[in-house]
Design a protein around this motif. Structure first.
Motif, mmCIF file in Angstrom:
data_model
loop_
_atom_site.group_PDB
_atom_site.id
_atom_site.type_symbol
_atom_site.label_atom_id
_atom_site.label_comp_id
_atom_site.label_asym_id
_atom_site.label_seq_id
_atom_site.Cartn_x
_atom_site.Cartn_y
_atom_site.Cartn_z
ATOM 1 N N ASN A 94 -51.984 36.964 59.358
ATOM 2 C CA ASN A 94 -51.660 35.726 59.777
ATOM 3 C C ASN A 94 -50.975 35.516 61.150
ATOM 4 N N GLU A 95 -51.351 34.591 61.916
ATOM 5 C CA GLU A 95 -51.081 34.403 63.138
ATOM 6 C C GLU A 95 -49.439 34.084 63.468
ATOM 7 N N GLN A 96 -49.003 33.329 62.316
ATOM 8 C CA GLN A 96 -47.548 33.090 62.282
ATOM 9 C C GLN A 96 -46.610 34.121 62.191
ATOM 10 N N ASN A 97 -47.257 35.322 61.494
ATOM 11 C CA ASN A 97 -46.473 36.503 61.208
ATOM 12 C C ASN A 97 -46.493 37.206 62.638
ATOM 13 N N SER A 98 -45.569 36.933 63.720
ATOM 14 C CA SER A 98 -45.709 37.532 65.077
ATOM 15 C C SER A 98 -45.269 38.986 64.887
ATOM 16 N N GLN A 99 -44.165 39.316 64.112
ATOM 17 C CA GLN A 99 -43.814 40.542 64.088
ATOM 18 C C GLN A 99 -45.048 41.478 63.727
ATOM 19 N N ALA A 100 -46.065 41.118 62.642
ATOM 20 C CA ALA A 100 -46.892 41.956 62.194
ATOM 21 C C ALA A 100 -48.060 42.059 63.360
ATOM 22 N N VAL A 101 -48.351 40.818 63.807
ATOM 23 C CA VAL A 101 -49.244 41.096 65.133
ATOM 24 C C VAL A 101 -48.891 42.099 66.064
ATOM 25 N N GLY A 102 -47.617 42.105 66.607
ATOM 26 C CA GLY A 102 -46.946 42.949 67.176
ATOM 27 C C GLY A 102 -47.069 44.498 66.801
ATOM 28 N N SER A 115 -59.653 33.087 63.128
ATOM 29 C CA SER A 115 -60.106 32.215 62.114
ATOM 30 C C SER A 115 -59.027 30.892 61.753
ATOM 31 N N PRO A 116 -59.368 29.786 61.742
ATOM 32 C CA PRO A 116 -58.141 28.668 61.670
ATOM 33 C C PRO A 116 -57.574 28.899 60.365
ATOM 34 N N LEU A 117 -58.387 29.399 59.318
ATOM 35 C CA LEU A 117 -57.968 29.147 57.857
ATOM 36 C C LEU A 117 -57.745 30.682 57.304
ATOM 37 N N ASP A 118 -57.102 30.936 56.273
ATOM 38 C CA ASP A 118 -56.958 32.334 55.747
ATOM 39 C C ASP A 118 -58.366 32.307 54.543
ATOM 40 N N ASP A 119 -58.132 33.536 53.856
ATOM 41 C CA ASP A 119 -59.267 33.721 53.051
ATOM 42 C C ASP A 119 -59.464 32.685 51.786
ATOM 43 N N GLN A 120 -58.234 32.145 51.532
ATOM 44 C CA GLN A 120 -58.480 30.888 50.647
ATOM 45 C C GLN A 120 -58.734 29.531 51.039
ATOM 46 N N GLY A 121 -59.046 29.640 52.321
ATOM 47 C CA GLY A 121 -59.079 28.193 52.954
ATOM 48 C C GLY A 121 -57.872 27.470 53.189
ATOM 49 N N ARG A 122 -56.617 28.188 53.292
ATOM 50 C CA ARG A 122 -55.339 27.455 53.589
ATOM 51 C C ARG A 122 -55.082 27.435 55.094
ATOM 52 N N PRO A 123 -54.358 26.365 55.501
ATOM 53 C CA PRO A 123 -54.279 26.321 56.978
ATOM 54 C C PRO A 123 -53.310 27.279 57.535
ATOM 55 N N TYR A 124 -53.326 28.525 57.434
ATOM 56 C CA TYR A 124 -52.731 29.841 57.931
ATOM 57 C C TYR A 124 -53.593 30.554 58.793
ATOM 58 N N PRO A 125 -53.707 30.254 59.947
ATOM 59 C CA PRO A 125 -54.824 31.016 60.844
ATOM 60 C C PRO A 125 -54.524 32.797 60.605
ATOM 61 N N PHE A 126 -55.573 33.312 60.779
ATOM 62 C CA PHE A 126 -55.875 34.786 60.764
ATOM 63 C C PHE A 126 -56.074 35.241 62.287
ATOM 64 N N ILE A 127 -55.678 36.374 62.742
ATOM 65 C CA ILE A 127 -56.083 36.980 63.929
ATOM 66 C C ILE A 127 -56.555 38.305 63.519
ATOM 67 N N HIS A 128 -57.889 38.298 63.924
ATOM 68 C CA HIS A 128 -58.912 39.729 63.527
ATOM 69 C C HIS A 128 -58.609 40.586 64.248
ATOM 70 N N LEU A 129 -58.109 41.935 63.848
ATOM 71 C CA LEU A 129 -58.032 43.010 64.752
ATOM 72 C C LEU A 129 -58.757 44.297 64.261
ATOM 73 N N GLN A 130 -59.093 45.138 65.304
ATOM 74 C CA GLN A 130 -59.752 46.299 65.234
ATOM 75 C C GLN A 130 -59.085 47.570 65.730
ATOM 76 N N HIS A 131 -58.906 48.625 65.201
ATOM 77 C CA HIS A 131 -58.265 49.760 65.849
ATOM 78 C C HIS A 131 -59.091 50.272 66.988
ATOM 79 N N ASP A 132 -58.615 50.639 68.121
ATOM 80 C CA ASP A 132 -59.504 51.009 69.024
ATOM 81 C C ASP A 132 -58.972 52.502 69.208
ATOM 82 N N GLU A 133 -60.023 53.299 68.821
ATOM 83 C CA GLU A 133 -59.719 54.775 68.950
ATOM 84 C C GLU A 133 -59.171 55.217 70.266
#
Length: 133
Positions: A94-102, A115-133
């Motif tokens: 969740n974009e609003q969870n800045s501690q988790a993003v960090g 994504s502007p919405l979460d998996d349930q279509g709610r207005p809680y944007p997601f940041i998509h992340l991938q580990h960079d070996e």
């Protein structure tokens, strides 16, 4: 069930952006599937669960740490363990969870989208992340 306690405590500590209605709906959904999910647990010396992680096909669906053990390295240890099996693991946070993003960025994850919405279509944007070996 202990994993439900961990989830509820972690959400209370980190998801203050959720409306009470959305939090209740998520709680019902999580209580419906979490007890049957194949989870990776971090436990103490007495086998008491401190945190859990759910990975499905290389995608981390969940990582939740008991609030009493946040900052102790237990979450990072779970992620490192998962990365041994899935070096290019992905996750959404969740974009609003800045501690988790960090946290994920510190663990070597890079932003790959939003994504502007979460998996349930709610207005809680997601940041998509991938580990960079």
């Amino acid at each position: 069930m202990r994993v439900i306690e961990i989830w509820r405590g972690a959400v209370a500590a980190t998801h203050d952006f959720l409306s009470p209605e959305d939090r209740l709906a998520l709680d019902e959904m999580v209580c419906g599937f979490l007890p049957q999910a194949r989870l990776w647990l971090a436990v103490d010396a007495n086998d008491y669960p401190l945190a859990f992680m759910l990975i499905d096909s290389g995608h981390m669906e969940a990582l939740f740490v008991d609030p009493s053990f946040r900052g102790t390295g237990v979450g990072a240890a779970l992620v490192r363990h998962g990365l041994r099996f899935h070096p290019k693991m992905t996750t959404n946070v969740n974009e609003q969870n800045s501690q988790a993003v960090g946290f994920y960025e510190k663990m070597g994850f890079k932003r790959t989208g939003r994504s502007p919405l979460d998996d349930q279509g709610r207005p809680y944007p997601f940041i998509h992340l991938q580990h960079d070996e």
